[in-house]
Motif scaffolding. Structure first.
Motif, mmCIF file in Angstrom:
data_model
loop_
_atom_site.group_PDB
_atom_site.id
_atom_site.type_symbol
_atom_site.label_atom_id
_atom_site.label_comp_id
_atom_site.label_asym_id
_atom_site.label_seq_id
_atom_site.Cartn_x
_atom_site.Cartn_y
_atom_site.Cartn_z
ATOM 1 N N LEU A 95 0.793 -1.227 0.000
ATOM 2 C CA LEU A 95 0.000 0.000 0.000
ATOM 3 C C LEU A 95 0.824 1.275 0.000
ATOM 4 O O LEU A 95 0.345 2.332 -0.439
ATOM 5 C CB LEU A 95 -0.932 0.006 1.216
ATOM 6 C CG LEU A 95 -1.910 -1.172 1.318
ATOM 7 C CD1 LEU A 95 -2.709 -1.094 2.616
ATOM 8 C CD2 LEU A 95 -2.841 -1.192 0.110
ATOM 9 N N VAL A 96 2.060 1.212 0.501
ATOM 10 C CA VAL A 96 2.851 2.433 0.646
ATOM 11 C C VAL A 96 4.078 2.430 -0.264
ATOM 12 O O VAL A 96 4.322 3.391 -0.999
ATOM 13 C CB VAL A 96 3.295 2.618 2.121
ATOM 14 C CG1 VAL A 96 4.151 3.879 2.259
ATOM 15 C CG2 VAL A 96 2.084 2.681 3.035
ATOM 16 N N ILE A 97 4.859 1.338 -0.229
ATOM 17 C CA ILE A 97 6.146 1.339 -0.932
ATOM 18 C C ILE A 97 5.967 1.142 -2.432
ATOM 19 O O ILE A 97 6.561 1.866 -3.244
ATOM 20 C CB ILE A 97 7.068 0.254 -0.350
ATOM 21 C CG1 ILE A 97 7.267 0.486 1.150
ATOM 22 C CG2 ILE A 97 8.408 0.259 -1.073
ATOM 23 C CD1 ILE A 97 8.032 -0.616 1.843
ATOM 24 N N ALA A 98 5.175 0.138 -2.823
ATOM 25 C CA ALA A 98 5.022 -0.166 -4.256
ATOM 26 C C ALA A 98 4.547 1.037 -5.067
ATOM 27 O O ALA A 98 5.076 1.299 -6.166
ATOM 28 C CB ALA A 98 4.089 -1.357 -4.435
ATOM 29 N N SER A 129 11.279 7.407 -0.556
ATOM 30 C CA SER A 129 11.944 6.146 -0.249
ATOM 31 C C SER A 129 13.014 6.354 0.810
ATOM 32 O O SER A 129 13.189 5.526 1.713
ATOM 33 C CB SER A 129 12.572 5.543 -1.507
ATOM 34 O OG SER A 129 11.572 5.173 -2.443
ATOM 35 N N ALA A 130 13.726 7.470 0.737
ATOM 36 C CA ALA A 130 14.750 7.777 1.743
ATOM 37 C C ALA A 130 14.114 7.948 3.124
ATOM 38 O O ALA A 130 14.675 7.506 4.137
ATOM 39 C CB ALA A 130 15.508 9.037 1.345
ATOM 40 N N VAL A 131 12.944 8.582 3.147
ATOM 41 C CA VAL A 131 12.239 8.747 4.431
ATOM 42 C C VAL A 131 11.844 7.389 5.000
ATOM 43 O O VAL A 131 11.999 7.120 6.202
ATOM 44 C CB VAL A 131 11.000 9.645 4.247
ATOM 45 C CG1 VAL A 131 10.169 9.664 5.535
ATOM 46 C CG2 VAL A 131 11.423 11.061 3.859
ATOM 47 N N LEU A 132 11.326 6.495 4.139
ATOM 48 C CA LEU A 132 10.935 5.162 4.603
ATOM 49 C C LEU A 132 12.137 4.350 5.066
ATOM 50 O O LEU A 132 12.046 3.595 6.045
ATOM 51 C CB LEU A 132 10.199 4.420 3.487
ATOM 52 C CG LEU A 132 8.748 4.828 3.251
ATOM 53 C CD1 LEU A 132 8.178 4.106 2.039
ATOM 54 C CD2 LEU A 132 7.899 4.537 4.482
ATOM 55 N N VAL A 133 13.259 4.497 4.373
ATOM 56 C CA VAL A 133 14.474 3.809 4.816
ATOM 57 C C VAL A 133 14.874 4.292 6.206
ATOM 58 O O VAL A 133 15.216 3.494 7.087
ATOM 59 C CB VAL A 133 15.627 4.042 3.807
ATOM 60 C CG1 VAL A 133 16.960 3.607 4.421
ATOM 61 C CG2 VAL A 133 15.371 3.267 2.525
ATOM 62 N N ALA A 134 14.823 5.605 6.415
ATOM 63 C CA ALA A 134 15.167 6.163 7.724
ATOM 64 C C ALA A 134 14.220 5.651 8.806
ATOM 65 O O ALA A 134 14.646 5.298 9.917
ATOM 66 C CB ALA A 134 15.143 7.688 7.669
ATOM 67 N N LEU A 184 14.169 -0.930 -0.223
ATOM 68 C CA LEU A 184 15.384 -1.132 -1.013
ATOM 69 C C LEU A 184 15.061 -1.803 -2.346
ATOM 70 O O LEU A 184 15.613 -1.430 -3.388
ATOM 71 C CB LEU A 184 16.388 -1.975 -0.228
ATOM 72 C CG LEU A 184 16.997 -1.309 1.016
ATOM 73 C CD1 LEU A 184 17.952 -2.268 1.721
ATOM 74 C CD2 LEU A 184 17.726 -0.022 0.641
ATOM 75 N N TYR A 185 14.162 -2.772 -2.316
ATOM 76 C CA TYR A 185 13.758 -3.408 -3.571
ATOM 77 C C TYR A 185 13.009 -2.422 -4.466
ATOM 78 O O TYR A 185 13.105 -2.478 -5.699
ATOM 79 C CB TYR A 185 12.898 -4.641 -3.297
ATOM 80 C CG TYR A 185 13.717 -5.883 -3.046
ATOM 81 C CD1 TYR A 185 14.548 -6.400 -4.035
ATOM 82 C CD2 TYR A 185 13.662 -6.544 -1.838
ATOM 83 C CE1 TYR A 185 15.311 -7.532 -3.822
ATOM 84 C CE2 TYR A 185 14.422 -7.678 -1.598
ATOM 85 C CZ TYR A 185 15.245 -8.167 -2.597
ATOM 86 O OH TYR A 185 16.005 -9.278 -2.366
ATOM 87 N N LEU A 243 13.685 0.788 -4.581
ATOM 88 C CA LEU A 243 14.732 1.614 -5.171
ATOM 89 C C LEU A 243 15.448 0.890 -6.307
ATOM 90 O O LEU A 243 15.874 1.507 -7.287
ATOM 91 C CB LEU A 243 15.743 2.014 -4.092
ATOM 92 C CG LEU A 243 15.285 3.097 -3.105
ATOM 93 C CD1 LEU A 243 16.259 3.195 -1.936
ATOM 94 C CD2 LEU A 243 15.161 4.449 -3.809
ATOM 95 N N LEU A 244 15.579 -0.435 -6.177
ATOM 96 C CA LEU A 244 16.238 -1.224 -7.216
ATOM 97 C C LEU A 244 15.309 -1.535 -8.388
ATOM 98 O O LEU A 244 15.728 -2.143 -9.369
ATOM 99 C CB LEU A 244 16.780 -2.527 -6.615
ATOM 100 C CG LEU A 244 17.902 -2.361 -5.579
ATOM 101 C CD1 LEU A 244 18.193 -3.689 -4.886
ATOM 102 C CD2 LEU A 244 19.165 -1.811 -6.239
ATOM 103 N N GLY A 245 14.010 -1.160 -8.245
ATOM 104 C CA GLY A 245 13.067 -1.311 -9.343
ATOM 105 C C GLY A 245 12.515 -2.708 -9.552
ATOM 106 O O GLY A 245 12.088 -3.037 -10.664
ATOM 107 N N VAL A 246 12.506 -3.543 -8.501
ATOM 108 C CA VAL A 246 12.026 -4.914 -8.680
ATOM 109 C C VAL A 246 10.866 -5.262 -7.737
ATOM 110 O O VAL A 246 10.461 -6.422 -7.658
ATOM 111 C CB VAL A 246 13.177 -5.924 -8.463
ATOM 112 C CG1 VAL A 246 14.236 -5.749 -9.532
ATOM 113 C CG2 VAL A 246 13.787 -5.778 -7.071
ATOM 114 N N LEU A 247 10.324 -4.279 -7.034
ATOM 115 C CA LEU A 247 9.274 -4.571 -6.060
ATOM 116 C C LEU A 247 7.919 -4.740 -6.737
ATOM 117 O O LEU A 247 7.513 -3.905 -7.557
ATOM 118 C CB LEU A 247 9.187 -3.444 -5.032
ATOM 119 C CG LEU A 247 8.185 -3.646 -3.894
ATOM 120 C CD1 LEU A 247 8.636 -4.785 -2.986
ATOM 121 C CD2 LEU A 247 8.018 -2.368 -3.074
ATOM 122 N N ASP A 248 7.227 -5.823 -6.387
ATOM 123 C CA ASP A 248 5.849 -6.038 -6.830
ATOM 124 C C ASP A 248 5.173 -6.981 -5.840
ATOM 125 O O ASP A 248 5.838 -7.577 -4.978
ATOM 126 C CB ASP A 248 5.802 -6.603 -8.249
ATOM 127 C CG ASP A 248 6.565 -7.907 -8.400
ATOM 128 O OD1 ASP A 248 6.451 -8.778 -7.511
ATOM 129 O OD2 ASP A 248 7.274 -8.070 -9.407
#
Length: 503
Positions: free
Chosen positions: A250-253, A262-267, A295-296, A298-303
Motif C-alpha cells: 500500500l505504501v512502498i510499491a 523512499s529515503a524517508v521510509l528507509v530512515a 530497497l527493492y 529503489l532497485l526497481g524490482v518490487l511487486d
C-alpha cells in the motif's frame, strides 16, 4: 504488542539515542558514498555495512567496540569476494554459504566480538546474493564498505559517543564446556542443518530469491540459546514479516522507487529496527520488512509477487530452524534459564554489597557497573523465559510461575537501582541497620542459589523483616529487596517434578 514496542520504559532514553544515532550514521554513510561517486548498489552495500556495524558491535567497552569495528572488514571483505567468485557455481556457492553460516554461529563462543564478526561475515555473503554481485563489482563494493564503516565509526566514536558516560555492560560469556556439550557448538550444527533445509526448500520455491529462506534461518538463531527461544523467535519473525507486507503493497510499491519518500521510509525502517530490537522482535522484523521492501523499490524490482515470495521464504526459513532445534542436538530451556537466574541473583548480592560499602564511606565502591550488569542479566533471563510466558504457551502453570519470577526479578532490579541511587548521594549517611539488612540479602541469595537446600519463604520473613514503611530510603529499598527474594523461593524451589522451566 504495539505499546510494548513503542511505549516501553526507556531508562536514560538509551533506545531513542541508539536509534537516532543509527539513522544519522547510516544516512551519512550513504550520502558520503553517493558523493564519492558510488552506484546505487555500492551505496546500498555501504549502508548495510554501516547498519551492521552500529547494530551488532556490542562490546562492553568503547575501546573494545573500536577494535571489533576495525576487524569487521577483515572477515567481511574476503567473504564478499568468495561469494562473488562463486556466483556462477551453485553447488560450491551453497556449500560455502552453509560453511560461513555454521562458522558464524560457532564464533559466538568468543563473546560479543565473535558474535559481531560472525554476523558480519554471514551478511557479507548474503548481500552478494541480494545484489547479485559479480567479481568485477568488488573494487567498488570494497571501497563503499570501508568508507561507510569509517563514517559510521566517526559518528559512533567521535560525534556521539554517549557510551563513554555509561557503566559497561557485562560480557555474557557462555557456560564453559567442551565439544558438543558447549551450546555454541550445538547451535552451529543446528544452524547449518537448518540452513541446508531452508536452502533446498528456498531454491525449490525460487531459483533467484532462495537466500531469503537461509537468511530467515540465520537470524532466528541470532541471540538465542535454547530451543524454546528459537521456536518463539521463528514465530515472531514470520509474524513481523506478515505485518510488514501490507506496508509494501500500500505504501512502498506505489512510490515506484521515488528517491525522497523512499529515503524517508528507509530512515523510518532503520529507526524502527534499532528502537524496537530490545523490546519486540516482531516489531523489529516489521521494520526490517519495510526497509527491505523500500530497497527493492529503489532497485526497481518490487511487486506484490515479490512480497508474497518473501513471506513464504521467511516461513520456510523459520520452519528449517524449528526442525533443526527440535531434532538436532537440542538445548533445553530449563538448563539455560536456570543458569541465567542464578547469575542474576548473585549479581543482586554484589550490587547490594557495593552500595552498602559506598554508604559506609568507601571511596572505591561503585554499584553503578553492577546495576548495569544486573539489568543486562535480567534481559537475558527475560529472553530465556520468553517461550514459557508467551501467550500461546500450552503450559499454564509454568507460564504463571515464569511470569512470577520475572515480576519479582523486576522488583529486585528496581530496588537495587534505587539503593544505588541513594548510595550515590554524597549526603547519604551509613546506618548501622544497613549491615544487618545487607547480611540478610546475602543469606537469602545464598539459599536461593543453593542446589542442596530447599528454601522456604517463611525462613526469610519470620521475625526478620521490619515494617514495609521505613523512613530511611536505603533501608526501605533493602527491605523491599528482602521481600522480593523471599517470595522468589516458591516459584524457584518447588517440587522437582514440576520444574519452573523445561522444554
Amino acid at each position: 504488542m504495539l505499546k510494548r514496542a513503542f511505549v516501553a520504559p526507556d531508562p536514560g532514553r538509551l533506545r531513542l539515542r541508539h536509534a537516532t544515532r543509527a539513522v544519522l550514521g547510516i544516512g551519512l554513510a550513504v550520502v558520503v558514498c553517493g558523493l564519492a561517486g558510488h552506484s546505487l548498489v555500492g551505496a546500498v552495500t555501504g549502508g548495510l555495512a554501516a547498519l551492521l556495524a552500529l547494530f551488532t558491535v556490542t562490546d562492553p567497552t568503547v575501546r573494545g567496540q573500536v577494535v571489533t569495528t576495525a576487524l569487521l572488514p577483515v572477515v567481511g571483505l574476503p567473504v564478499l569476494a568468495l561469494a562473488a567468485v562463486l556466483h556462477d557455481l551453485p553447488v560450491a556457492r551453497d556449500l560455502a554459504f552453509l560453511a560461513v553460516m555454521g562458522a558464524g554461529v560457532y564464533a559466538r563462543r568468543w563473546g560479543p566480538r565473535g558474535h559481531s564478526l560472525g554476523v558480519f561475515a554471514f551478511m557479507a555473503f548474503f548481500i552478494t546474493q541480494f545484489l547479485h554481485t559479480l567479481p568485477g563489482q568488488l573494487p567498488e563494493l570494497y571501497a563503499a564498505v570501508l568508507l561507510s564503516l569509517l563514517v559510521a565509526s566517526v559518528v559512533r566514536f567521535g560525534l556521539w559517543c554517549y557510551e563513554r558516560r555509561l557503566p559497561a555492560a557485562p560480557v555474557l560469556a557462555p557456560v564453559a564446556a567442551r565439544g558438543l556439550a558447549r551450546a555454541t557448538t550445538r547451535q552451529a550444527v543446528q544452524a547449518t542443518v537448518g540452513g541446508a533445509l531452508a536452502l533446498l526448500a528456498g531454491q525449490f520455491l525460487s531459483g533467484e530469491r532462495w537466500y531469503w529462506a537461509v537468511g530467515a534461518t540465520w537470524w532466528v538463531f541470532v541471540n538465542t540459546t535454547s530451543r524454546g527461544e528459537t521456536l518463539v523467535r521463528s514465530f515472531r519473525r514470520v509474524l513481523g514479516t506478515l505485518a510488514g507486507i501490507p506496508v509494501g503493497l500500500l505504501v512502498i510499491a506505489p512510490l515506484h522507487g521515488s528517491a525522497l519518500p523512499s529515503a524517508v521510509l528507509v530512515a523510518l525502517g532503520v529507526f524502527g529496527i534499532f528502537y524496537t530490537a530490545a523490546v519486540s522482535y516482531t516489531w523489529m522484523m516489521f521494520s526490517v520488512t519495510v526497509l527491505a521492501g523500500t530497497l527493492y523499490g529503489l532497485l526497481g524490482v518490487l511487486d506484490p509477487a515479490l512480497l508474497a515470495l518473501r513471506l513464504v521464504e521467511t516461513g520456510v526459513g523459520a520452519l528449517g530452524a524449528t526442525v533443526a532445534v527440535l531434532l538436532v542436538l537440542p538445548v533445553t530451556t530449563h538448563a539455560t534459564t536456570d543458569a541465567w537466574i542464578q547469575r542474576a541473583l548473585r549479581c543482586v548480592h554484589a550490587c547490594t554489597a557495593e552500595a552498602a560499602a559506598r554508604l559506609a564511606g568507601s571511596a572505591t565502591a561503585d554499584p553503578a557497573p553492577r546495576v548495569a550488569e544486573l539489568e543486562a542479566l535480567l534481559g537475558r533471563v527475560r529472553l530465556s523465559l520468553g517461550p514459557l510466558v508467551h501467550p500461546l504457551s500450552p503450559f499454564r502453570a509454568r507460564r504463571a510461575r515464569a511470569g512470577q519470577v520475572l515480576a519479582l526479578l523486576d522488583v529486585c532490579v528496581r530496588e537495587v537501582r534505587g539503593l544505588a541511587s541513594v548510595a550515590a548521594d554524597p549526603e547519604a549517611s551509613h546506618d548501622a541497620r544497613l549491615a544487618a539488612a545487607c547480611w540478610r540479602v546475602e543469606a537469602s541469595v545464598e539459599t536461593l542459589t543453593s542446589r542442596v537446600r530447599r528454601y522456604r519463604a517463611a525462613d526469610a520473613v519470620d521475625g526478620v523483616l521490619p515494617p514495609a514503611h521505613v523512613a530511611e530510603p536505603a533501608l526501605a529499598h533493602l527491605h523491599s529487596l528482602e521481600r522480593a527474594l523471599a517470595e522468589l523461593a516458591a516459584p524457584l524451589h518447588s517440587s522437582p517434578r514440576s520444574p519452573l522451566v523445561g522444554a
